[in-house]
Design an enzyme around this catalytic site. Sequence first.
Site, PDB file in Angstrom:
ATOM      1  N   GLY A  12       0.795  -1.229   0.000  1.00 41.20           N
ATOM      2  CA  GLY A  12       0.000   0.000   0.000  1.00 41.20           C
ATOM      3  C   GLY A  12       0.823   1.272   0.000  1.00 41.20           C
ATOM      4  O   GLY A  12       0.358   2.316   0.455  1.00 41.20           O
ATOM      5  N   MET A  90      -3.921  -7.370  -6.739  1.00 36.99           N
ATOM      6  CA  MET A  90      -3.324  -8.397  -7.594  1.00 36.99           C
ATOM      7  C   MET A  90      -4.330  -9.414  -8.133  1.00 36.99           C
ATOM      8  O   MET A  90      -3.942 -10.485  -8.592  1.00 36.99           O
ATOM      9  CB  MET A  90      -2.198  -9.106  -6.835  1.00 36.99           C
ATOM     10  CG  MET A  90      -1.076  -8.172  -6.385  1.00 36.99           C
ATOM     11  SD  MET A  90      -0.383  -7.143  -7.695  1.00 36.99           S
ATOM     12  CE  MET A  90       0.715  -8.338  -8.463  1.00 36.99           C
ATOM     13  N   ASN A 107      -5.867   1.655 -12.936  1.00 36.12           N
ATOM     14  CA  ASN A 107      -4.847   0.710 -12.491  1.00 36.12           C
ATOM     15  C   ASN A 107      -3.464   1.320 -12.722  1.00 36.12           C
ATOM     16  O   ASN A 107      -3.280   2.193 -13.573  1.00 36.12           O
ATOM     17  CB  ASN A 107      -4.963  -0.605 -13.268  1.00 36.12           C
ATOM     18  CG  ASN A 107      -4.002  -1.650 -12.741  1.00 36.12           C
ATOM     19  OD1 ASN A 107      -3.841  -1.800 -11.526  1.00 36.12           O
ATOM     20  ND2 ASN A 107      -3.336  -2.369 -13.626  1.00 36.12           N
ATOM     21  N   HIS A 109       0.591   0.203 -13.324  1.00 34.69           N
ATOM     22  CA  HIS A 109       1.424  -0.947 -13.694  1.00 34.69           C
ATOM     23  C   HIS A 109       2.892  -0.538 -13.740  1.00 34.69           C
ATOM     24  O   HIS A 109       3.221   0.497 -14.318  1.00 34.69           O
ATOM     25  CB  HIS A 109       0.984  -1.507 -15.051  1.00 34.69           C
ATOM     26  CG  HIS A 109       1.749  -2.729 -15.425  1.00 34.69           C
ATOM     27  ND1 HIS A 109       1.558  -3.942 -14.780  1.00 34.69           N
ATOM     28  CD2 HIS A 109       2.742  -2.939 -16.326  1.00 34.69           C
ATOM     29  CE1 HIS A 109       2.392  -4.835 -15.285  1.00 34.69           C
ATOM     30  NE2 HIS A 109       3.120  -4.252 -16.220  1.00 34.69           N
TER      31      HIS A 109
HETATM   32  C1  GRF Z   1       3.097  -1.154  -7.675  1.00 38.70           C
HETATM   33  O1  GRF Z   1       4.395  -1.316  -8.160  1.00 38.70           O
HETATM   34  C2  GRF Z   1       2.112  -1.181  -8.807  1.00 38.70           C
HETATM   35  O2  GRF Z   1       2.645  -0.735 -10.016  1.00 38.70           O
HETATM   36  C3  GRF Z   1       1.764  -2.643  -8.914  1.00 38.70           C
HETATM   37  O3  GRF Z   1       1.793  -3.119  -7.605  1.00 38.70           O
HETATM   38  C4  GRF Z   1       2.676  -2.332  -6.817  1.00 38.70           C
HETATM   39  C5  GRF Z   1       1.939  -1.924  -5.588  1.00 38.70           C
HETATM   40  O4  GRF Z   1       2.781  -1.422  -4.602  1.00 38.70           O
HETATM   41  N1  GRF Z   1       0.497  -2.808  -9.580  1.00 38.70           N
HETATM   42  P1  GRF Z   1       2.149  -0.809  -3.266  1.00 38.70           P
HETATM   43  O5  GRF Z   1       1.271  -1.892  -2.635  1.00 38.70           O
HETATM   44  O6  GRF Z   1       1.363   0.403  -3.633  1.00 38.70           O
HETATM   45  O7  GRF Z   1       3.318  -0.498  -2.398  1.00 38.70           O
END
Ligand code: GRF
Length: 201
Positions: A12, A90, A107, A109
């Site tokens: 997060g 995820m 989203n 990525h």
């Molecule tokens: C990020 O790198 C995002 O691009 C991918 O998942 C990761 C999430 O990281 N979809 P976080 O949970 O916000 O630290």
Amino acid sequence: MIKIGVLISGSGSNLQAIIDAIEADTLDAQIVTVISNKADAYGLERAKAAGIRAVFLDPKDYPDSAAYNVAIRDELQDQGAQYVVMAGYMKLLGSEVLEAFPMRVLNLHPALLPSFPGAHGIEDALDYGVKVTGITVHFADEQFDRGPIIAQKAIEIAEGDTPDTLAERIHAAEHKLYPQVLQWIADDRLTVKGRRVVLRS
Ligand code: GRF
């Protein structure tokens, strides 16, 4: 001001960046709920620490993916979310949510889509040997990492990069770009024409 629901599965840190931007008054938004599909997602703690509603919805409590996605949709709608922000969520989001929030699900990525979609965008780019990778913010559709692209930022890969050192720069860029895109939405600056998302000045 836009009301957003944030979907997470893990750390997060992007949720934290959004919380921080709201607190710093650089993002005119309110997070109405944070939903995780994982009980131990640290992002749930971040939400609670910021006084934000944090909900763990366990996929195992639902007979199938459709029922699970209805539960997500209901939580988002009950809390008055106008936009859905996936921040390290995820799982594939179902049509039950996407149809309730058309062109309102975002989203993030960690690669330059359409290159390196999937759960390992950082490692895949490094293994492939590209010299430039980056990050993408896009509207979500019913396939992973495919919907119309809103914003991208390129990041060069250095000779000595490891997945960890590259991830550090990727995440730092994400933490700037995601709140900025949300502010564009709050300012109603985006128009979608087919696959093209136009940012008005
Ligand atoms: C990020 O790198 C995002 O691009 C991918 O998942 C990761 C999430 O990281 N979809 P976080 O949970 O916000 O630290």
